[in-house]
Design an enzyme around this catalytic site. Structure first.
Site, mmCIF file in Angstrom:
data_model
loop_
_atom_site.group_PDB
_atom_site.id
_atom_site.type_symbol
_atom_site.label_atom_id
_atom_site.label_comp_id
_atom_site.label_asym_id
_atom_site.label_seq_id
_atom_site.Cartn_x
_atom_site.Cartn_y
_atom_site.Cartn_z
ATOM 1 C CD GLU A 1 -3.056 0.558 2.329
ATOM 2 O OE1 GLU A 1 -2.781 -0.271 3.214
ATOM 3 O OE2 GLU A 1 -4.025 1.341 2.406
ATOM 4 C CB THR B 1 -1.349 6.238 9.079
ATOM 5 O OG1 THR B 1 -0.818 7.366 8.398
ATOM 6 C CG2 THR B 1 -0.445 5.919 10.248
HETATM 7 O O1 LIG Z 1 -10.683 6.707 -3.592
HETATM 8 C C1 LIG Z 1 -10.448 7.118 -2.457
HETATM 9 C C2 LIG Z 1 -10.786 6.369 -1.317
HETATM 10 C C3 LIG Z 1 -10.512 6.866 -0.063
HETATM 11 N N1 LIG Z 1 -9.919 8.083 0.080
HETATM 12 C C4 LIG Z 1 -9.665 8.634 1.425
HETATM 13 O O2 LIG Z 1 -9.208 7.620 2.297
HETATM 14 C C5 LIG Z 1 -9.685 7.889 3.616
HETATM 15 C C6 LIG Z 1 -10.441 6.681 4.135
HETATM 16 O O3 LIG Z 1 -9.565 5.626 4.288
HETATM 17 P P1 LIG Z 1 -9.959 4.129 3.941
HETATM 18 O O4 LIG Z 1 -11.408 3.901 4.139
HETATM 19 O O5 LIG Z 1 -9.405 3.795 2.600
HETATM 20 O O6 LIG Z 1 -9.216 3.356 5.109
HETATM 21 P P2 LIG Z 1 -7.937 2.375 5.072
HETATM 22 O O7 LIG Z 1 -8.472 1.023 4.752
HETATM 23 O O8 LIG Z 1 -7.018 2.902 4.001
HETATM 24 O O9 LIG Z 1 -7.357 2.491 6.451
HETATM 25 C C7 LIG Z 1 -10.603 9.110 3.521
HETATM 26 O O10 LIG Z 1 -9.839 10.269 3.839
HETATM 27 C C8 LIG Z 1 -10.960 9.134 2.068
HETATM 28 O O11 LIG Z 1 -11.267 10.453 1.600
HETATM 29 C C9 LIG Z 1 -9.563 8.815 -1.031
HETATM 30 O O12 LIG Z 1 -8.993 9.896 -0.898
HETATM 31 N N2 LIG Z 1 -9.839 8.315 -2.268
HETATM 32 CA CA LIG Z 2 -7.239 3.576 1.882
#
Ligand SMILES: O=c1ccn([C@@H]2O[C@H](COP(=O)(O)OP(=O)(O)O)[C@@H](O)[C@H]2O)c(=O)[nH]1
Ligand SMILES: [Ca+2]
Length: 430
Positions: free
Chosen positions: A204, A237
């Site tokens: 990622e 993160t």
């Molecule tokens: O196409 C996308 C999908 C998600 N996000 C951002 O990613 C964050 C949410 O994270 P996610 O649900 O992807 O959680 P993870 O699984 O990465 O921890 C929010 O700020 C969204 O605006 C984004 O900028 N573009």
């Molecule tokens: Ca994400």
């Protein structure tokens, strides 16, 4: 200031490249769309992929992300299509791409992208895997409308899940993935082997770094002045950058350093994904609620909230009651101490980051835009101390509820990169 000219240049290059790639941003600004575009574009570009080769000691290979059936051989003079699901902790998103290849010796061009999303994410259905998978069925309908039926059978569909599923007990995550795979197989699209899986945090981080540096032109520029990335998701993160100093390489934990070869260059990156320190998971941890499951009557309290506030909040399919500490402490100082306890002993800091430029996105972007630190459409350039100032500002008012924790979370997580005296964070919308 030396840094500002670098920052300005990268910001301009970024936008120009977006335009050149003809990305159509017709709904909400979304950086990860470009990330997943890159995964898909890469998968169509055998010539690029054959050179991408992860360091053996990381036990990973970028190419394993990409189904072998997705190759340039699929391309013809007409449009070719690809479907990518980003199963994040806060939502599931579908990206439907079409590419054209005019001449057989040229790389396919991205023609169009269609984007749709649903909330909550799959992990909210930990105990209802069939129901979770149904959310995918709805998004597949969008794909069926977007891709001509004559192309369905040769259009690959892939789903990569991130930290929400990584945090679930393995059995529950696998049950969800298996239901999702069944739904994909019922669809008319091409479902390659391993098309449904959990992407690991190292990938990622690397993919986001490749994407940003590809879009800012650093990967093919002479100077190779790459930029780092900070991605603040809901449940994890990521921080990734190209170390310039030997000291960083020597002093970092072994599993924070990954090498891979791309475009005839070997990159040795510093990358780490902090699982559980995404914005929402970190907030739960600050409240003492992470991993407690559904607790009906308990109210999770924090000095990060106004004293007499009480409310409900949902994350990962669980409802939490939370509130301030009545007659107790409240405000920046005590809140900051609480958040520091959550991250204590978990963060690795690197000195050279003080001199580096990072592109920050996801919740870094969202919250910076929400609090007017940056413009929602155009993004902006920030320093870590700007986040700190904003944290103090919003916690000195008493009714800003969520911002309270959001801002404090920034303050706690940004030192992953360095101390508050540091440098620049560039936030861009795409
Ligand atoms: O196409 C996308 C999908 C998600 N996000 C951002 O990613 C964050 C949410 O994270 P996610 O649900 O992807 O959680 P993870 O699984 O990465 O921890 C929010 O700020 C969204 O605006 C984004 O900028 N573009
Ligand atoms: Ca994400």
């Amino acid at each position: 200031m030396h840094l500002s000219s670098v920052k300005d240049k990268t910001a301009t290059a970024h936008r120009a490249d977006i335009a050149a790639l003809n990305y159509k941003m017709d709904s909400e600004p979304s950086f990860l769309r470009t990330l997943f575009s890159l995964i898909l574009v890469s998968s169509l570009l055998d010539s690029v992929l054959s050179e991408v080769d992860a360091c053996p000691d990381t036990k990973t290979g970028l190419e394993s992300l990409l189904p072998s059936t997705m190759s340039i051989q699929n391309a013809s003079i007409e449009s070719v299509y690809g479907i990518m699901f980003d199963a994040g902790s806060t939502g599931t998103r579908i990206h439907i791409y079409s590419f054209t290849q005019k001449y057989s010796d040229q790389l396919p061009e991205l023609e169009r992208e269609i984007f749709e999303s649903v909330k909550p994410g799959l992990s909210a259905y930990a105990d209802l895997p069939e129901q979770g998978a149904e959310t995918i069925r709805g998004l597949l309908e969008v794909a069926k409308n977007a891709v001509p039926s004559s192309h369905w059978r040769k259009t690959p569909v892939v789903l990569k899940a991130t930290a929400g599923l990584r945090l679930l007990p393995e059995k529950k995550a696998l049950a969800l993935l298996s239901e999702v795979k069944d739904i994909l197989e019922e669809s008319p699209f091409l479902v390659p082997d391993n098309s449904v899986s959990i992407m690991n945090g190292t990938y990622e981080g690397i993919l986001a770094w490749i994407t940003v540096n590809f879009l800012t032109g650093q990967l093919y520029s002479q100077s190779k002045q790459t930029v780092g990335i900070l991605d603040l998701g809901g449940a994890s993160t990521q921080i990734t950058f190209l170390p310039q100093s030997e000291e960083t390489l020597e002093q970092s934990p072994l599993d924070f350093i990954t090498s891979f070869k791309m475009f005839h260059t070997t990159y040795k990156l510093y990358t780490h994904s902090y699982l559980g320190l995404g914005l929402k998971a970190a907030r739960l941890a600050t409240l003492g609620a992470l991993g407690t499951g559904a607790v009906d009557k308990q109210v999770f309290r924090s000095s990060c909230l106004p004293r007499n506030m009480e409310s409900m909040w949902q994350f990962g399919g669980v409802s939490y009651r939370y509130g301030g500490i009545e007659n107790g402490e409240s405000g920046f100082k005590s809140c900051y101490a609480e958040v520091l306890r959550v991250v204590a002993g978990k963060l690795h800091r690197v000195d050279e980051m003080k001199e580096s430029t990072f592109y920050a996105f996801s919740y870094y972007y969202d919250r910076a835009a929400d609090t007017n630190l940056i413009d929602y459409d155009t993004g902006g350039i920030l320093e870590v101390r700007d986040f700190e100032r904003k944290a103090i500002e919003v916690t000195s008012g008493c009714a800003r509820l969520f911002y309270f924790l959001f801002v404090i979370t920034w303050k706690a997580l940004l030192p992953v990169a360095h101390s508050s005296a540091w440098t620049s964070v560039t936030s861009l919308p795409y």
